[in-house]
Design a protein around this motif. Sequence first.
Motif, PDB file in Angstrom:
ATOM      1  N   ALA B  72     -43.999   0.596 -44.749  1.00 36.59           N
ATOM      2  CA  ALA B  72     -43.760  -0.630 -45.511  1.00 36.59           C
ATOM      3  C   ALA B  72     -42.267  -0.877 -45.684  1.00 36.59           C
ATOM      4  O   ALA B  72     -41.772  -1.986 -45.474  1.00 36.59           O
ATOM      5  N   ILE B  73     -41.534   0.181 -46.050  1.00 36.02           N
ATOM      6  CA  ILE B  73     -40.099   0.015 -46.283  1.00 36.02           C
ATOM      7  C   ILE B  73     -39.372  -0.221 -44.962  1.00 36.02           C
ATOM      8  O   ILE B  73     -38.507  -1.095 -44.857  1.00 36.02           O
ATOM      9  N   GLY B  74     -39.760   0.519 -43.927  1.00 36.02           N
ATOM     10  CA  GLY B  74     -39.147   0.329 -42.608  1.00 36.02           C
ATOM     11  C   GLY B  74     -39.362  -1.092 -42.109  1.00 36.02           C
ATOM     12  O   GLY B  74     -38.418  -1.759 -41.673  1.00 36.02           O
ATOM     13  N   GLY B  75     -40.599  -1.544 -42.175  1.00 35.17           N
ATOM     14  CA  GLY B  75     -40.927  -2.894 -41.706  1.00 35.17           C
ATOM     15  C   GLY B  75     -40.153  -3.948 -42.471  1.00 35.17           C
ATOM     16  O   GLY B  75     -39.613  -4.898 -41.890  1.00 35.17           O
ATOM     17  N   THR B  76     -40.064  -3.750 -43.790  1.00 33.01           N
ATOM     18  CA  THR B  76     -39.352  -4.714 -44.623  1.00 33.01           C
ATOM     19  C   THR B  76     -37.867  -4.754 -44.262  1.00 33.01           C
ATOM     20  O   THR B  76     -37.271  -5.821 -44.170  1.00 33.01           O
ATOM     21  N   LEU B  77     -37.292  -3.558 -44.030  1.00 33.53           N
ATOM     22  CA  LEU B  77     -35.869  -3.510 -43.675  1.00 33.53           C
ATOM     23  C   LEU B  77     -35.602  -4.227 -42.362  1.00 33.53           C
ATOM     24  O   LEU B  77     -34.669  -5.023 -42.249  1.00 33.53           O
ATOM     25  N   ASN B 149     -47.771   3.866 -31.802  1.00 34.43           N
ATOM     26  CA  ASN B 149     -46.955   4.792 -32.594  1.00 34.43           C
ATOM     27  C   ASN B 149     -46.297   3.969 -33.694  1.00 34.43           C
ATOM     28  O   ASN B 149     -46.616   2.790 -33.878  1.00 34.43           O
ATOM     29  N   ARG B 150     -45.347   4.579 -34.400  1.00 33.40           N
ATOM     30  CA  ARG B 150     -44.762   3.892 -35.549  1.00 33.40           C
ATOM     31  C   ARG B 150     -44.005   2.630 -35.153  1.00 33.40           C
ATOM     32  O   ARG B 150     -44.054   1.622 -35.853  1.00 33.40           O
ATOM     33  N   VAL B 151     -43.331   2.696 -34.019  1.00 33.13           N
ATOM     34  CA  VAL B 151     -42.610   1.505 -33.539  1.00 33.13           C
ATOM     35  C   VAL B 151     -43.596   0.350 -33.364  1.00 33.13           C
ATOM     36  O   VAL B 151     -43.333  -0.795 -33.748  1.00 33.13           O
ATOM     37  N   GLY B 152     -44.741   0.659 -32.802  1.00 31.93           N
ATOM     38  CA  GLY B 152     -45.766  -0.360 -32.586  1.00 31.93           C
ATOM     39  C   GLY B 152     -46.207  -0.995 -33.889  1.00 31.93           C
ATOM     40  O   GLY B 152     -46.315  -2.222 -34.000  1.00 31.93           O
ATOM     41  N   VAL B 153     -46.463  -0.148 -34.911  1.00 30.77           N
ATOM     42  CA  VAL B 153     -46.898  -0.679 -36.205  1.00 30.77           C
ATOM     43  C   VAL B 153     -45.847  -1.628 -36.768  1.00 30.77           C
ATOM     44  O   VAL B 153     -46.146  -2.735 -37.222  1.00 30.77           O
ATOM     45  N   ILE B 154     -44.580  -1.174 -36.714  1.00 25.20           N
ATOM     46  CA  ILE B 154     -43.527  -1.999 -37.318  1.00 25.20           C
ATOM     47  C   ILE B 154     -43.329  -3.286 -36.523  1.00 25.20           C
ATOM     48  O   ILE B 154     -43.167  -4.365 -37.099  1.00 25.20           O
ATOM     49  N   LEU B 155     -43.388  -3.204 -35.198  1.00 17.64           N
ATOM     50  CA  LEU B 155     -43.287  -4.415 -34.377  1.00 17.64           C
ATOM     51  C   LEU B 155     -44.387  -5.410 -34.749  1.00 17.64           C
ATOM     52  O   LEU B 155     -44.141  -6.611 -34.898  1.00 17.64           O
ATOM     53  N   GLY B 156     -45.583  -4.884 -34.892  1.00 17.37           N
ATOM     54  CA  GLY B 156     -46.705  -5.754 -35.223  1.00 17.37           C
ATOM     55  C   GLY B 156     -46.555  -6.355 -36.611  1.00 17.37           C
ATOM     56  O   GLY B 156     -46.914  -7.511 -36.857  1.00 17.37           O
ATOM     57  N   MET B 157     -46.009  -5.545 -37.501  1.00 19.28           N
ATOM     58  CA  MET B 157     -45.905  -5.992 -38.883  1.00 19.28           C
ATOM     59  C   MET B 157     -44.846  -7.071 -39.080  1.00 19.28           C
ATOM     60  O   MET B 157     -45.083  -8.063 -39.766  1.00 19.28           O
ATOM     61  N   ILE B 158     -43.664  -6.879 -38.460  1.00 21.68           N
ATOM     62  CA  ILE B 158     -42.597  -7.855 -38.727  1.00 21.68           C
ATOM     63  C   ILE B 158     -42.977  -9.225 -38.180  1.00 21.68           C
ATOM     64  O   ILE B 158     -42.566 -10.250 -38.702  1.00 21.68           O
ATOM     65  N   ASN B 159     -43.797  -9.222 -37.147  1.00 28.47           N
ATOM     66  CA  ASN B 159     -44.328 -10.470 -36.623  1.00 28.47           C
ATOM     67  C   ASN B 159     -44.980 -11.293 -37.733  1.00 28.47           C
ATOM     68  O   ASN B 159     -44.882 -12.510 -37.785  1.00 28.47           O
ATOM     69  N   PHE B 160     -45.595 -10.584 -38.658  1.00 32.54           N
ATOM     70  CA  PHE B 160     -46.315 -11.215 -39.757  1.00 32.54           C
ATOM     71  C   PHE B 160     -45.416 -11.383 -40.985  1.00 32.54           C
ATOM     72  O   PHE B 160     -45.515 -12.362 -41.723  1.00 32.54           O
ATOM     73  N   LEU B 161     -44.476 -10.434 -41.165  1.00 36.17           N
ATOM     74  CA  LEU B 161     -43.639 -10.436 -42.380  1.00 36.17           C
ATOM     75  C   LEU B 161     -42.470 -11.405 -42.305  1.00 36.17           C
ATOM     76  O   LEU B 161     -42.049 -11.977 -43.318  1.00 36.17           O
ATOM     77  N   LEU B 162     -41.946 -11.589 -41.104  1.00 38.19           N
ATOM     78  CA  LEU B 162     -40.715 -12.368 -40.941  1.00 38.19           C
ATOM     79  C   LEU B 162     -40.736 -13.755 -41.580  1.00 38.19           C
ATOM     80  O   LEU B 162     -39.795 -14.108 -42.294  1.00 38.19           O
ATOM     81  N   ILE B 219     -47.748  -2.953 -47.654  1.00 42.57           N
ATOM     82  CA  ILE B 219     -48.413  -1.774 -48.217  1.00 42.57           C
ATOM     83  C   ILE B 219     -49.917  -1.837 -47.973  1.00 42.57           C
ATOM     84  O   ILE B 219     -50.566  -0.833 -47.732  1.00 42.57           O
ATOM     85  N   GLY B 220     -50.466  -3.047 -48.008  1.00 47.67           N
ATOM     86  CA  GLY B 220     -51.906  -3.180 -47.841  1.00 47.67           C
ATOM     87  C   GLY B 220     -52.341  -3.418 -46.409  1.00 47.67           C
ATOM     88  O   GLY B 220     -53.510  -3.721 -46.157  1.00 47.67           O
ATOM     89  N   MET B 221     -51.408  -3.302 -45.432  1.00 42.49           N
ATOM     90  CA  MET B 221     -51.729  -3.560 -44.020  1.00 42.49           C
ATOM     91  C   MET B 221     -52.917  -2.713 -43.551  1.00 42.49           C
ATOM     92  O   MET B 221     -53.015  -1.539 -43.863  1.00 42.49           O
TER      93      MET B 221
END
Lengths: 365, 285
Positions: B72-77, B149-162, B219-221
């Motif tokens: 969550a923190i990584g994706g947000t950053l 892997n973790r990179v994948g999760v964060i890539l997928g997440m920022i797509n939604f968070l941005l 956090i709830g992803m």
Amino acid sequence: MTASSTPAMVELQGVAKRYGEVNALHRVDLSIAKGEFVTLLGPSGSGKTTLLNLIAGMITPSSGRIVIDGRDATTLPTNKRGLGMVFQNYALMPHMTVFENIAFPLEVRRLSKAEIQRKVGEALELIQLGHVANRKPRELSGGQQQRISLARCIVYNPALILMDEPLGALDKKLREQMQLEIKRLHAELGITMLYVTHDQDEALTMSDRIVLMNGGRIEQQGTPDTLYFRPETVFSAEFIGSSNLIPGTVEIGADGSHALNTALGRFDAPAPERAIKAGEPAVLLVRPENMTLTDAATPASVAGHIEDSILLGGVVRHFVRCADGSSLIIQELNQPGRSGAHRGDAVRAAWQPQHGRLLPPAPAG
Amino acid sequence: MAQSSSASDLSPWTALLLLAPLTAVMLLILIYPLGLTVWTSLYNGRFSFDAYVELASSTLFLRVLRNTFEIAIGGTLVSLIVGYPVALHLAAQPPRRRTAYLIMVMLPFWTSILVKSFALVAVFGNQGLINQFLGFVSGGTLNVPMMFNRVGVILGMINFLLPFMILSILGSLLALDRRLILAAETMGAGPLRIFWKITLPLSLPGVLAGVLINVTLSIGMYITPALLGGRQDMMVANLVDFYTRQTLDWTAASATAVALLILSGLLVALLGKVRGSAGLAGAGA
Ligand SMILES: Nc1ncnc2c1ncn2[C@@H]1O[C@H](COP(=O)(O)OP(=O)(O)OP(=O)(O)O)[C@@H](O)[C@H]1O
Ligand SMILES: [Mg+2]
């Protein structure tokens, strides 16, 4: 004009600004001497802000050259021009304390901490606001905020300070107080000031020289006295002070003496500074304070009746309706035992011919 | 904050009547299920805190919890670092062009998260566009695992968070008085100083609002870590899913869900404190 004796701080050479179809500023030539206090005066939309922003570098001219302190500044970015500006809305940084606000331009100039401390202290002293150093701007009154923005400007000693209606948001009393304060700072620090206002009283009070703007052009410039007593156009006469304007056609005698033939009679007048040919239309200007109420039929006088009289403290203003339906304003000193003129009384409004002034007629439209 | 609530003019009965439909819906879809979850976590034949005690000593739960916060923190950053320049650029555009760009920013919302996730695999996967290109230029030796892997999760997440990050920062930037920048320029300040001393501090309310929204959302992803993460990237929501569908342990699932709720609540409260006096309303334009 005044600039010939001392070197110029600012020199505008044929500067013009267009916004698409709008000519905000026609080719303007203007020179401001070092240490001079110049006011740009004019109605809304006459191009005052445009002229100021051109000098500040916030907009670039469509044509012409801007020289600041001997350096061609036409395309110089704002932050390299080394000038100061005071804004109408103060433009203080809301997230900084008063101290930090005033320290900002000093930090830009990489002064030492100790020096910043000292200079900010001095600037606050100068505007007598030392006790608010640690407050945020929103915790100050409008007048205090404007003084802080003044301090922020003078603290780094710019050679030129531009002010765009800095007192516009203040009430009358505070405005007059601030006018004196700005004048005092100007006298003490010897900074060149270019001041924008649309308030003629402010311009008359403060300036060494007034530049009167009209429709993107300089209508007339000169000392407050010149603009008041020797306006060159109807626009100047009407914008500064109040005026009686009588239209007619010019008559020139064999000896060169001038007179104006009007619907109210024929009046002698001094020869105009800019020649007007015989038979051409012209306007005779007489200031209200140069007119008196009499019974005697002097040559320069007009018959009418009093429509209204208003008391303005030290002076009385009479509104006289003439035979042809036009109306004149007469202003007299209010003295004890002044013979009361009453509404409806038949009177004559008289003036000395040498107090009249022939002007070219106002352009149509 | 600035707008005064005209609702205060209403009589209490009118206000109650106006709020009734919302209250009913909230009771039905939020409070009731939540109550049921809390109840299930506490009552399993008898009333006890056993599920929570077990949770606190479960290495699986603790590891998943750490994953969750890290992701969550990584994706947000990442979203902040990528989003801020975009917001800055948008704020500098004339209004019409800004609207066009904003539509592009919102574009990700027009497709299902499922479709987007598979599209990401097509680009970043082992056989994806990028790795095919890397393989081609390196002669088949280079392959960077970026999916599952973790990179994948964060890539997928920022797509939604941005979009959330960009919009809340943009709000702050548009509220910034341009005359402050002009004033700073006349005082001689260059663009870098103006950014650090004026633009950035004055856009902080928007940044914090964006961070708050991003952290709460991530956090709830659930779907993204499930589709794009590896076995090591399980997040709390996936754990809840694991308990309910794999082990059928509804008590543990409920306790996990409640723990997630409490922890996000605490985090939001903490961030709210950091924001200081600037209220959420002050962040918008
Ligand atoms: N950015 C702009 N785009 C188009 N026209 C403009 C722009 N800025 C100013 N103008 C026009 O230029 C003319 C001069 O404007 P300016 O702001 O200089 O007037 P001003 O004398 O300062 O008036 P005020 O007393 O109302 O402040 C006006 O007709 C105005 O409409
Ligand atoms: Mg203006």
